[in-house]
Write a protein that holds these residues in place. Sequence first.
Motif, PDB file in Angstrom:
ATOM      1  N   ALA A 604       0.819  -1.220   0.000  1.00 15.59           N
ATOM      2  CA  ALA A 604       0.000   0.000   0.000  1.00 15.59           C
ATOM      3  C   ALA A 604       0.848   1.263   0.000  1.00 15.59           C
ATOM      4  N   SER A 605       2.037   1.221   0.611  1.00 13.43           N
ATOM      5  CA  SER A 605       2.893   2.413   0.645  1.00 13.43           C
ATOM      6  C   SER A 605       4.332   1.977   0.865  1.00 13.43           C
ATOM      7  N   VAL A 606       5.251   2.854   0.410  1.00 14.31           N
ATOM      8  CA  VAL A 606       6.687   2.602   0.541  1.00 14.31           C
ATOM      9  C   VAL A 606       7.327   3.870   1.083  1.00 14.31           C
ATOM     10  N   ARG A 607       8.224   3.724   2.058  1.00 17.37           N
ATOM     11  CA  ARG A 607       8.947   4.872   2.580  1.00 17.37           C
ATOM     12  C   ARG A 607      10.425   4.510   2.698  1.00 17.37           C
ATOM     13  N   VAL A 608      11.260   5.524   2.650  1.00 17.67           N
ATOM     14  CA  VAL A 608      12.705   5.327   2.705  1.00 17.67           C
ATOM     15  C   VAL A 608      13.295   6.398   3.609  1.00 17.67           C
ATOM     16  N   ARG A 609      14.359   6.043   4.332  1.00 14.48           N
ATOM     17  CA  ARG A 609      15.054   6.996   5.173  1.00 14.48           C
ATOM     18  C   ARG A 609      16.539   6.665   5.151  1.00 14.48           C
ATOM     19  N   GLY A 610      17.331   7.637   5.553  1.00 12.42           N
ATOM     20  CA  GLY A 610      18.784   7.490   5.512  1.00 12.42           C
ATOM     21  C   GLY A 610      19.370   8.562   4.618  1.00 12.42           C
ATOM     22  N   GLY A 611      20.202   8.158   3.657  1.00 12.39           N
ATOM     23  CA  GLY A 611      20.763   9.117   2.714  1.00 12.39           C
ATOM     24  C   GLY A 611      19.718   9.748   1.824  1.00 12.39           C
ATOM     25  N   VAL A 612      18.594   9.061   1.648  1.00 12.48           N
ATOM     26  CA  VAL A 612      17.446   9.583   0.897  1.00 12.48           C
ATOM     27  C   VAL A 612      16.218   9.397   1.774  1.00 12.48           C
ATOM     28  N   SER A 613      15.353  10.396   1.804  1.00  9.19           N
ATOM     29  CA  SER A 613      14.134  10.321   2.602  1.00  9.19           C
ATOM     30  C   SER A 613      12.939  10.634   1.726  1.00  9.19           C
ATOM     31  N   GLY A 614      11.867   9.913   1.943  1.00 11.52           N
ATOM     32  CA  GLY A 614      10.651  10.167   1.196  1.00 11.52           C
ATOM     33  C   GLY A 614       9.706   8.995   1.321  1.00 11.52           C
ATOM     34  N   SER A 615       8.526   9.133   0.745  1.00 11.12           N
ATOM     35  CA  SER A 615       7.524   8.070   0.786  1.00 11.12           C
ATOM     36  C   SER A 615       6.625   8.211  -0.426  1.00 11.12           C
ATOM     37  N   ALA A 616       5.887   7.147  -0.696  1.00  7.65           N
ATOM     38  CA  ALA A 616       4.955   7.157  -1.816  1.00  7.65           C
ATOM     39  C   ALA A 616       3.832   6.181  -1.521  1.00  7.65           C
ATOM     40  N   ARG A 617       2.643   6.515  -1.993  1.00  8.66           N
ATOM     41  CA  ARG A 617       1.517   5.605  -1.879  1.00  8.66           C
ATOM     42  C   ARG A 617       1.606   4.600  -3.015  1.00  8.66           C
ATOM     43  N   GLY A 618       1.171   3.380  -2.752  1.00  3.13           N
ATOM     44  CA  GLY A 618       1.261   2.334  -3.753  1.00  3.13           C
ATOM     45  C   GLY A 618       2.531   1.516  -3.576  1.00  3.13           C
ATOM     46  N   SER A 619       2.807   0.697  -4.562  1.00  2.00           N
ATOM     47  CA  SER A 619       3.916  -0.253  -4.465  1.00  2.00           C
ATOM     48  C   SER A 619       5.198   0.242  -5.104  1.00  2.00           C
ATOM     49  N   ALA A 625      18.386  11.032  -6.116  1.00  2.00           N
ATOM     50  CA  ALA A 625      19.370  10.592  -5.120  1.00  2.00           C
ATOM     51  C   ALA A 625      20.765  10.908  -5.617  1.00  2.00           C
ATOM     52  N   GLU A 626      21.725  10.700  -4.726  1.00  2.00           N
ATOM     53  CA  GLU A 626      23.129  10.834  -5.071  1.00  2.00           C
ATOM     54  C   GLU A 626      23.750   9.444  -5.179  1.00  2.00           C
ATOM     55  N   ARG A 627      24.759   9.348  -5.990  1.00  2.22           N
ATOM     56  CA  ARG A 627      25.422   8.064  -6.171  1.00  2.22           C
ATOM     57  C   ARG A 627      26.043   7.582  -4.851  1.00  2.22           C
ATOM     58  N   GLY A 628      25.823   6.301  -4.523  1.00  2.00           N
ATOM     59  CA  GLY A 628      26.466   5.687  -3.376  1.00  2.00           C
ATOM     60  C   GLY A 628      25.782   5.903  -2.050  1.00  2.00           C
ATOM     61  N   VAL A 629      24.590   6.486  -2.016  1.00  2.00           N
ATOM     62  CA  VAL A 629      23.934   6.738  -0.733  1.00  2.00           C
ATOM     63  C   VAL A 629      23.416   5.433  -0.138  1.00  2.00           C
ATOM     64  N   ARG A 630      23.276   5.434   1.180  1.00  2.00           N
ATOM     65  CA  ARG A 630      22.657   4.310   1.881  1.00  2.00           C
ATOM     66  C   ARG A 630      21.209   4.655   2.178  1.00  2.00           C
ATOM     67  N   ALA A 631      20.375   3.639   2.122  1.00  2.00           N
ATOM     68  CA  ALA A 631      18.961   3.888   2.367  1.00  2.00           C
ATOM     69  C   ALA A 631      18.332   2.654   2.998  1.00  2.00           C
ATOM     70  N   GLU A 632      17.308   2.887   3.818  1.00  2.00           N
ATOM     71  CA  GLU A 632      16.574   1.796   4.458  1.00  2.00           C
ATOM     72  C   GLU A 632      15.128   1.868   4.010  1.00  2.00           C
ATOM     73  N   LEU A 633      14.639   0.760   3.462  1.00  3.53           N
ATOM     74  CA  LEU A 633      13.288   0.708   2.919  1.00  3.53           C
ATOM     75  C   LEU A 633      12.327   0.053   3.908  1.00  3.53           C
ATOM     76  N   LYS A 634      11.127   0.585   3.972  1.00  5.49           N
ATOM     77  CA  LYS A 634      10.038  -0.007   4.738  1.00  5.49           C
ATOM     78  C   LYS A 634       8.764   0.119   3.915  1.00  5.49           C
ATOM     79  N   GLY A 635       7.922  -0.890   4.023  1.00 10.44           N
ATOM     80  CA  GLY A 635       6.663  -0.851   3.304  1.00 10.44           C
ATOM     81  C   GLY A 635       5.511  -1.281   4.193  1.00 10.44           C
ATOM     82  N   THR A 636       4.303  -0.913   3.793  1.00  3.00           N
ATOM     83  CA  THR A 636       3.084  -1.310   4.499  1.00  3.00           C
ATOM     84  C   THR A 636       2.169  -2.002   3.505  1.00  3.00           C
TER      85      THR A 636
END
Length: 647
Positions: A604-619, A625-636
């Motif tokens: 239903a939704s995807v969010r990311v935090r770390g070197g890039v932050s943001g979220s979106a509805r849907g899959s 982003a910048e090359r080489g960033v780290r990011a952690e994904l979470k979904g609902t």
Amino acid sequence: MQSQDVAQRPPSASPAGPVVDVEQAEAALVEHYPRLVRLAYLVLPPSTGRGRRVLTAHALTQRALPRGSRTPAPVIPAQSTGGDGDPGYALVRLQVLRTALEAGLPLTRKAWPKRAQLPPLLPQVWGLKLFPRSGGADELALDQRLSTLSGPARAAYALRGLERLEDDGVREVLTAAGVADADGALLEADGVPAQYGLLDSPEFDPCSLQARPTDLMRRRQHLKGALAAGAALLVCGALLGLPGGGWGPDGAAAPPYARNPAAQAALDPAKLTRVSPAAWRTSARTDFSVWPARGDLTGDTALLRRVLAVWARPGGTVRVSATPGTPSGGPAGPPQLLYAGTVDAARVVILHDGWRIARYAEPKDGTQGAALDFARVDGARRAEASAVVLGRADGNVRYLTAPWVEKAGERDLMKPGSGAMDLALTDGVTAPLAGPALRSGGCASWNVLQLTDGTGKRLLTDLGELVPARLTAGRPGSPREVSGAEALRTWKPYACSLGTLRSAGVRSVNAWAFNEQPLPGASEAGGGAGSAAWVCTRAETWRGDGARVLAQFHTPGGRYGAVAAKAENVPACGARDPHVLAGVLWKSGAGDWYLLAAGSRETASVRVRGGVSGSARGSLLTLPAERGVRAELKGTLRDGRSVGGLH
């Protein structure tokens, strides 16, 4: 040209040298332990013997953790495999490499020996010799060539092959490990052909081992006096400690080496189970238990007697191998004969004891030792019990097929539109077809076996083991055979990823196209960038655990899919949890970098935090982003449950 990178990668070590916690280094060591031990094994001098190299490689790797709580990481280039850019991995890898090189230095009277130059105190296995499983002729030839190199040159070759480092990166790592002439080591390593794919062979895997006894006569002599004195003490203690009458500690069990009727029957070729050729037509089961005995040597009693004796007591010249989780002990009773015949230049016998397939092979001219291979097949159904590998020769493989197989063919999985080439079937034995599992070099094709029976067509692939793996496509829990055009197109970009599953005891591999994502930006021609496919491949094993999951990302026009994330022993993409979430860093044709993430359709939704932050509805999620960033994904998911990004 477009390129991809994994979203969750840690950044490369900065020029200032990041500080690494011991916990971070330990996590890297545990995660990449098999790769680090293999690296140490390749660098250690072959003159010490395979058994000593195995124990030393494990000892050096287990001692690679830093002693302080926080340690500066070495300044090295980012790697393309293993612990890509992880400072903790770089630190332990450098320590493993440094001590492996020290272990190869000669002992001198002028200086005290370093700890790495001495035999390892731990680990130790008393009474057994441990050594990796033998590979083929190519692996043996490569091992002999590597034995002629110096330690730094072997390290250079291993860093090129295992870690996929360019020469500049190899030079920096060798210099950090204390090699005085890194350029000379690279030049010396150039003298060995670049057969880097062979380094993933079991020949160089100190984590997949065979066991043999040590010198029994010497052990007997050393223990003779102790046994003589201890025997009297043991008898006296037993007489004093046992009450009159009653059961002993083993109850009514026979003495350990008594003749057991079932064990004796298992060695009698006359008692081998032979199934009627028509049994499968009326049996409630359709698996290996209804295969008839085939081949031109089924009446060779002397051959069958040798096979059963070797299975029960393999000698020192017998090469024994088994898939993970498969014991190689003798059968509990008379096994079932599936095949006994001549295959190319060998006599081959295939047996089934209810939950294992055993293949015995001996050369017709009797100039070399025999081979005994085992594979688990418990719980096999009609699809998994369709074929067994009879033999491999000159890069080709022959199969023995099930009695219900009506037609066999050879198909290139990377050319879904080319059709299948018919293979001759003679008494269930196929003509030879090109085997992809043990070849070296680049991957330009992946040939699979296509079988046709009364229920339809199915594809099986050779992964270097006794039983080929079944290929399927579709949603987990309801996969279908790879026979239609859509399923074949799904597998095309991901066929070469099957090479990572060699010698893992794989039962089946399913490919599931779980989403499709429009690519941001514009191409150089000014048009849209198209859409990329997200596919999850999951390999199930015969032993149940050890399932491997790959989330792969395929852009339009690309020949291969890129591995965005991978995991082992997780339920993702499986029948129990048919959900997945993964991300990549992607560079558009205009040179801009984006973080792309996708989940299964129920997300239903995807969010990311770390070197890039943001979220979106849907899959789907798309963020600059910048090359080489780290990011952690979470979904609902739509039902409210959360799902983490596959690492």
